[in-house]
Scaffold this motif. Structure first.
Motif, PDB file in Angstrom:
ATOM      1  N   UNK A 177       0.771  -1.238   0.000  1.00 40.64           N
ATOM      2  CA  UNK A 177       0.000   0.000   0.000  1.00 40.64           C
ATOM      3  C   UNK A 177       0.797   1.279   0.000  1.00 40.64           C
ATOM      4  N   UNK A 178       2.076   1.196  -0.354  1.00 41.64           N
ATOM      5  CA  UNK A 178       2.893   2.404  -0.316  1.00 41.64           C
ATOM      6  C   UNK A 178       2.457   3.396  -1.396  1.00 41.64           C
ATOM      7  N   UNK A 179       2.930   4.618  -1.284  1.00 39.34           N
ATOM      8  CA  UNK A 179       2.511   5.709  -2.182  1.00 39.34           C
ATOM      9  C   UNK A 179       2.705   5.327  -3.650  1.00 39.34           C
ATOM     10  N   UNK A 180       1.656   5.507  -4.450  1.00 41.50           N
ATOM     11  CA  UNK A 180       1.753   5.286  -5.893  1.00 41.50           C
ATOM     12  C   UNK A 180       1.772   3.848  -6.332  1.00 41.50           C
ATOM     13  N   UNK A 181       1.451   2.932  -5.441  1.00 39.00           N
ATOM     14  CA  UNK A 181       1.573   1.499  -5.756  1.00 39.00           C
ATOM     15  C   UNK A 181       0.379   0.920  -6.503  1.00 39.00           C
ATOM     16  N   UNK A 182      -0.574   1.771  -6.893  1.00 43.68           N
ATOM     17  CA  UNK A 182      -1.766   1.278  -7.588  1.00 43.68           C
ATOM     18  C   UNK A 182      -2.118   2.158  -8.791  1.00 43.68           C
ATOM     19  N   UNK A 183      -1.322   2.106  -9.865  1.00 43.75           N
ATOM     20  CA  UNK A 183      -1.716   2.815 -11.088  1.00 43.75           C
ATOM     21  C   UNK A 183      -2.983   2.186 -11.665  1.00 43.75           C
ATOM     22  N   UNK A 184      -3.896   3.019 -12.143  1.00 43.65           N
ATOM     23  CA  UNK A 184      -5.160   2.540 -12.701  1.00 43.65           C
ATOM     24  C   UNK A 184      -5.434   3.296 -14.000  1.00 43.65           C
ATOM     25  N   UNK A 185      -5.965   2.585 -14.977  1.00 42.04           N
ATOM     26  CA  UNK A 185      -6.275   3.209 -16.265  1.00 42.04           C
ATOM     27  C   UNK A 185      -7.266   4.351 -16.078  1.00 42.04           C
ATOM     28  N   UNK A 186      -7.088   5.386 -16.853  1.00 41.08           N
ATOM     29  CA  UNK A 186      -8.018   6.507 -16.801  1.00 41.08           C
ATOM     30  C   UNK A 186      -9.342   6.123 -17.447  1.00 41.08           C
TER      31      UNK A 186
END
Length: 203
Positions: A107-116
């Motif tokens: 769950x660290x910062x930026x660990x979940x990129x998601x499609x726009x």
């Protein structure tokens, strides 16, 4: 908005990490600060030397619900996208060895990129949906939702026993085999079918 994820939902991925096959969905969460917009780069934290990519189909919840029965779960989402569950594998291994939670490794910062962009589910066969991830134009992960241990509807029903699902929540549904380390300078591309949905530069 919260992010709820399922671990160990593809048999081949379970095997590649030498994990046990679970009797019920393995749930973990990522805080809102883990969310990374599709236009932003991913920065490898300085406290890890082994961040892995895990590509996943992502479901966006469209209205609130709890204790949802599987037969009604399809009413709680109407579009799907794709995301990457970045995992600090070295830290996760240390935590697992001590029987501790994985929160900091997942769950660290930026660990979940998601499609726009998300695709209306009516345009897709969610029971037989191909998705994949390329690193520097080389395919590293390729999955199909038919290989899920628990379907999207079963995942939503199970999660809703414990968490009130709210409009805008993102559900990560598990990753197929082929996870691997990312390095500074890598370009990751994620696809649903042949359509590129997400691109992430690693810094």
């Amino acid at each position: 908005m919260k992010i709820i994820a399922i671990g160990r939902n593809y048999v081949d991925h379970i095997k590649e990490l030498n994990n046990e096959r679970p009797d019920e969905p393995v749930i973990f969460t990522k805080p809102e600060t883990a969310y990374l917009r599709s236009v932003d780069p991913f920065y490898i934290p300085d406290w890890t030397n082994d961040v892995h990519h895990e590509v996943e189909i992502v479901v966006k919840i469209n209205h609130n619900g709890k204790n949802i029965k599987p037969k009604f779960a399809h009413k709680y989402y109407d579009e799907v996208g794709i995301g990457i569950d970045f995992t600090a594998r070295d830290l996760q291994a240390k935590l697992k060895a001590k029987g501790l939670p994985w929160d900091t490794a997942k769950g660290f910062n930026g660990s979940a990129p998601v499609s726009q962009t998300f695709i209306p589910k009516d345009e897709l066969d969610l029971s037989n949906l191909d998705f994949s991830l390329k690193v520097n134009k080389e395919e590293r992960q390729k999955g199909n939702t038919s290989h899920m241990i628990w379907s999207i509807d079963e995942i939503i029903a199970h999660m809703s026993k414990f968490f009130m699902l709210k409009k805008g929540d993102l559900i990560f549904t598990g990753t197929p085999a082929g996870v691997g380390k990312v390095n500074i300078g890598d370009k990751l591309e994620c696809f649903i079918g042949e359509k590129k949905m997400l691109e992430v530069d690693v810094k």
